[in-house]
Design an enzyme around this catalytic site. Structure first.
Site, PDB file in Angstrom:
ATOM      1  N   ARG A 104       0.775  -1.387  -0.057  1.00 12.81           N
ATOM      2  CA  ARG A 104       0.004  -0.010   0.043  1.00 12.81           C
ATOM      3  C   ARG A 104       1.021   1.235  -0.073  1.00 12.81           C
ATOM      4  O   ARG A 104       1.873   1.318   0.725  1.00 12.81           O
ATOM      5  CB  ARG A 104      -0.877   0.041   1.166  1.00 12.81           C
ATOM      6  CG  ARG A 104      -1.936  -1.168   1.402  1.00 12.81           C
ATOM      7  CD  ARG A 104      -2.618  -1.080   2.685  1.00 12.81           C
ATOM      8  NE  ARG A 104      -1.884  -1.147   3.821  1.00 12.81           N
ATOM      9  CZ  ARG A 104      -1.996  -1.292   4.942  1.00 12.81           C
ATOM     10  NH1 ARG A 104      -3.358  -0.757   5.379  1.00 12.81           N
ATOM     11  NH2 ARG A 104      -1.208  -1.350   6.086  1.00 12.81           N
ATOM     12  N   ASN A 120      -0.858 -13.914   0.697  1.00 14.98           N
ATOM     13  CA  ASN A 120      -1.472 -14.715   1.891  1.00 14.98           C
ATOM     14  C   ASN A 120      -2.846 -13.936   2.181  1.00 14.98           C
ATOM     15  O   ASN A 120      -3.219 -14.042   3.357  1.00 14.98           O
ATOM     16  CB  ASN A 120      -0.488 -14.843   2.986  1.00 14.98           C
ATOM     17  CG  ASN A 120       0.040 -13.331   3.421  1.00 14.98           C
ATOM     18  OD1 ASN A 120      -0.378 -12.187   2.842  1.00 14.98           O
ATOM     19  ND2 ASN A 120       0.464 -13.232   4.589  1.00 14.98           N
ATOM     20  N   PHE A 121      -3.355 -13.379   1.167  1.00  9.72           N
ATOM     21  CA  PHE A 121      -4.805 -12.903   1.507  1.00  9.72           C
ATOM     22  C   PHE A 121      -5.925 -14.053   1.734  1.00  9.72           C
ATOM     23  O   PHE A 121      -5.298 -15.078   1.477  1.00  9.72           O
ATOM     24  CB  PHE A 121      -5.361 -11.921   0.298  1.00  9.72           C
ATOM     25  CG  PHE A 121      -4.432 -10.852  -0.007  1.00  9.72           C
ATOM     26  CD1 PHE A 121      -4.395  -9.748   1.116  1.00  9.72           C
ATOM     27  CD2 PHE A 121      -3.703 -10.810  -1.312  1.00  9.72           C
ATOM     28  CE1 PHE A 121      -3.691  -8.594   0.825  1.00  9.72           C
ATOM     29  CE2 PHE A 121      -2.875  -9.479  -1.422  1.00  9.72           C
ATOM     30  CZ  PHE A 121      -2.899  -8.541  -0.498  1.00  9.72           C
ATOM     31  N   ASP A 179       3.894 -19.884  11.444  1.00  8.45           N
ATOM     32  CA  ASP A 179       4.399 -18.861  10.176  1.00  8.45           C
ATOM     33  C   ASP A 179       5.885 -19.466   9.463  1.00  8.45           C
ATOM     34  O   ASP A 179       5.845 -19.354   8.416  1.00  8.45           O
ATOM     35  CB  ASP A 179       4.394 -17.478  10.600  1.00  8.45           C
ATOM     36  CG  ASP A 179       3.200 -17.049  11.138  1.00  8.45           C
ATOM     37  OD1 ASP A 179       2.385 -16.944  10.147  1.00  8.45           O
ATOM     38  OD2 ASP A 179       3.115 -16.324  11.979  1.00  8.45           O
TER      39      ASP A 179
END
Length: 381
Positions: free
Chosen positions: A37, A97-98, A170
């Protein structure tokens, strides 16, 4: 020349799992561009451990995103999206990874992306897969550990569920994504076609437990039972395996012939001559070992046990380990040059290629730092 030099990876990812894969690919020589972003960048820039921030971003962000570039794009803006699509057309790998459905709304899901680039390797990280009742549940590491059974493998029998002190799901998922991408690149080289790679945090943490889950499945579905406060949390290994308090610190004892170890320690363990009892009577045996081991210092026991070829070790903290010659000879430390001129200390990739260690002084980028450069290099405007 590093093995992945010339490979272009686009990382539409945040936080830890997918960016960990990007880090591994970058260390191996790939050019990894984070699509972020404008201004704020990805959410991981503000997720800190121990509330440590460096040059405006969290320390953990710097740790996972060193050696990458950043391209600022608002994917809801048609002009930005068109430029990103031009970049995808020239990429080798794309990761995200959405949650399920997000990339479909944007128009950058796998089916749409391979229309732009038919040879694209497309990597996806989800929390729990794309289907089922947990598909839209937040894929957060502690939640994954808690749901996967992992928290019943740490600690001892007198503790409740105990999570690892690391973002275990993760990190292992990031490694699995890296493995899948590397395999997909080999397949693409053979077929000249796109490959879809999918991993989930849940499946990765289950795979990490394959040893104990396999035992559960083949042993009448008996739940793992952690050891007593003496010895080990490992539910399936026999005595003496575990950690014991000494007169001045702690000692780790690995596998070995229990009777010989008892003899070396000066303990009569003849009542446990049958190996089956090393499992069934584990708590009683480890208590006997603990009582004896606490009578002498750690150095006393390591000297004695090592002289007999018995596998043992003192217990180090980071201060002790990082000051030890065995660590220093690895050359594992690495310094990163921050944009503000400061130096950030970190660690290098653990991989060596043709005898060469993989170092890079390039720190994590500021959000959008390379946008203009990338626009020019890839003719996006």
């Amino acid at each position: 020349m590093k093995p992945l030099e010339g490979l272009l990876v686009l990382e539409f990812a945040q936080f830890m799992a997918a960016p960990t894969a990007g880090l591994k690919l970058a260390d191996l020589g790939a050019r990894v561009i984070k699509i972020e972003r404008p201004v704020k960048g990805e959410g991981g820039r503000q997720i800190a451990i121990k509330n440590l921030f460096v040059d405006g971003d969290s320390l953990v962000f710097h740790t996972i995103n060193r050696n990458k570039e950043s391209y600022a794009a608002d994917l809801k803006n048609p002009e930005d999206l068109e430029r990103v699509k031009k970049l995808i057309a020239q990429a080798d790998v794309m990761t995200h990874n959405f949650r399920p459905g997000v990339m479909e709304k944007i128009g950058l899901d796998y089916e749409q992306a391979i229309k732009i680039n038919p040879k694209l390797v497309y990597g996806i990280v989800t929390g729990y897969g794309n289907k089922g009742p947990w598909a839209n549940k937040p894929g957060q590491d502690l939640l994954i550990q808690s749901l996967s059974g992992l928290t019943w493998l740490s600690g001892t029998s007198n503790h409740g569920p105990t999570p690892f002190g690391l973002a275990t799901a993760d990190m292992i998922c990031g490694h699995h994504l890296t493995q899948g991408i590397l395999a997909a690149l080999i397949k693409r080289a053979k077929t000249q076609k796109s490959v879809l790679v999918e991993v989930s945090l849940l499946e990765s943490i289950l795979d990490l437990q394959f040893e104990v889950i396999t035992s559960f499945l083949n042993d009448g579905n008996k739940l793992p039972q952690r050891g007593s406060e003496n010895g080990t949390a490992h539910a399936y290994l026999s005595a003496p395996y575990g950690i014991y308090q000494t007169k001045d610190a702690y000692l780790a004892l690995a596998m070995g012939n229990l009777l010989f170890i008892g003899e070396t320690l000066g303990i009569d363990l003849s009542a446990y001559k049958h190996k089956e009892s090393w499992f069934t009577e584990k708590d009683q045996i480890t208590q006997l070992l603990a009582n004896r081991i606490q009578e002498e210092s750690t150095s006393y026991w390591t000297d004695l046990l090592n002289s007999k070829g018995i596998w043992c070790s003192p217990i180090f903290n980071y201060q002790e380990l990082l000051s030890h010659e065995a660590y220093q000879v690895l050359g594992f430390d690495q310094e990163l040059d921050l944009p503000n001129g400061e130096i950030l200390k970190g660690t290098r990739s653990p991989i060596q290629i043709n005898g060469e260690k993989l170092y890079s002084r390039k720190a994590a980028p500021k959000a959008g730092a390379e946008t203009e450069l990338i626009n020019q290099q890839f003719n996006l405007i």
